[in-house]
Design a protein around this motif. Sequence first.
Motif, PDB file in Angstrom:
ATOM      1  N   LYS A   1       5.492  -5.837  -0.762  1.00 24.01           N
ATOM      2  CA  LYS A   1       6.345  -5.831   0.417  1.00 24.01           C
ATOM      3  C   LYS A   1       5.601  -5.195   1.581  1.00 24.01           C
ATOM      4  O   LYS A   1       4.692  -4.387   1.365  1.00 24.01           O
ATOM      5  N   PRO A   2       5.978  -5.519   2.800  1.00 19.01           N
ATOM      6  CA  PRO A   2       5.316  -4.881   3.952  1.00 19.01           C
ATOM      7  C   PRO A   2       5.359  -3.352   3.883  1.00 19.01           C
ATOM      8  O   PRO A   2       4.413  -2.690   4.312  1.00 19.01           O
ATOM      9  N   GLU A   3       6.413  -2.800   3.329  1.00 15.78           N
ATOM     10  CA  GLU A   3       6.512  -1.340   3.229  1.00 15.78           C
ATOM     11  C   GLU A   3       5.566  -0.734   2.199  1.00 15.78           C
ATOM     12  O   GLU A   3       5.462   0.483   2.098  1.00 15.78           O
ATOM     13  N   ASP A   4       4.867  -1.578   1.444  1.00 11.16           N
ATOM     14  CA  ASP A   4       3.826  -1.078   0.537  1.00 11.16           C
ATOM     15  C   ASP A   4       2.505  -0.847   1.263  1.00 11.16           C
ATOM     16  O   ASP A   4       1.552  -0.327   0.670  1.00 11.16           O
ATOM     17  N   THR A   5       2.431  -1.232   2.518  1.00 11.38           N
ATOM     18  CA  THR A   5       1.206  -1.054   3.294  1.00 11.38           C
ATOM     19  C   THR A   5       0.863   0.431   3.412  1.00 11.38           C
ATOM     20  O   THR A   5       1.690   1.236   3.833  1.00 11.38           O
ATOM     21  N   ALA A   6      -0.349   0.777   3.013  1.00 15.06           N
ATOM     22  CA  ALA A   6      -0.785   2.171   3.013  1.00 15.06           C
ATOM     23  C   ALA A   6      -2.231   2.237   2.525  1.00 15.06           C
ATOM     24  O   ALA A   6      -2.778   1.244   2.040  1.00 15.06           O
ATOM     25  N   VAL A   7      -2.810   3.413   2.658  1.00 21.82           N
ATOM     26  CA  VAL A   7      -4.056   3.700   1.962  1.00 21.82           C
ATOM     27  C   VAL A   7      -3.678   4.223   0.580  1.00 21.82           C
ATOM     28  O   VAL A   7      -2.871   5.145   0.460  1.00 21.82           O
TER      29      VAL A   7
ATOM     30  N   THR B   1      -2.814  -3.796   2.871  1.00 16.68           N
ATOM     31  CA  THR B   1      -1.990  -4.246   3.984  1.00 16.68           C
ATOM     32  C   THR B   1      -1.205  -5.480   3.544  1.00 16.68           C
ATOM     33  O   THR B   1      -1.802  -6.459   3.082  1.00 16.68           O
ATOM     34  N   VAL B   2       0.108  -5.403   3.673  1.00 18.41           N
ATOM     35  CA  VAL B   2       0.981  -6.505   3.278  1.00 18.41           C
ATOM     36  C   VAL B   2       1.631  -7.058   4.535  1.00 18.41           C
ATOM     37  O   VAL B   2       2.364  -6.352   5.230  1.00 18.41           O
TER      38      VAL B   2
END
Length: 123
Positions: free
Chosen positions: A86-92, A120-121
């Motif tokens: 999901k887009p909210e999984d975007t992270a380092v 990055t999602v």
Amino acid sequence: QVQLVESGGGLVQAGGSLRLSCAASGRTFSSYTKGWFRQAPGKEREFVAGITWSGSTRYADSVKGRFTVSRDNAKNTVYLQMNSLKPEDTAVYYCAAKNVGIMTMTPPTYDCWGQGTQVTVSS
């Protein structure tokens, strides 16, 4: 001291999958508890998943049923399979290890950290 190197990050569309790897140096890595953490811009580093030396696993509620942590002791490597991203999984995403005590979800309790890999999602 164990040294950790993550790989496998990248750009993926929502609903896609990625597999992160964390390769470790040190013969005693198999006895460590390993954890995956992530940090998004402007947010604190948070626990994602962990696996003990015996293979017990733990997941953050936000990733349960989508992410799977596993290890290959022969290769001194721990993995994080991420599905249905999901887009909210975007992270380092960071790999971490601790050699004393039970599995915890608190970053300061881990002794060793990798350099991180960007996930990055896109929506």
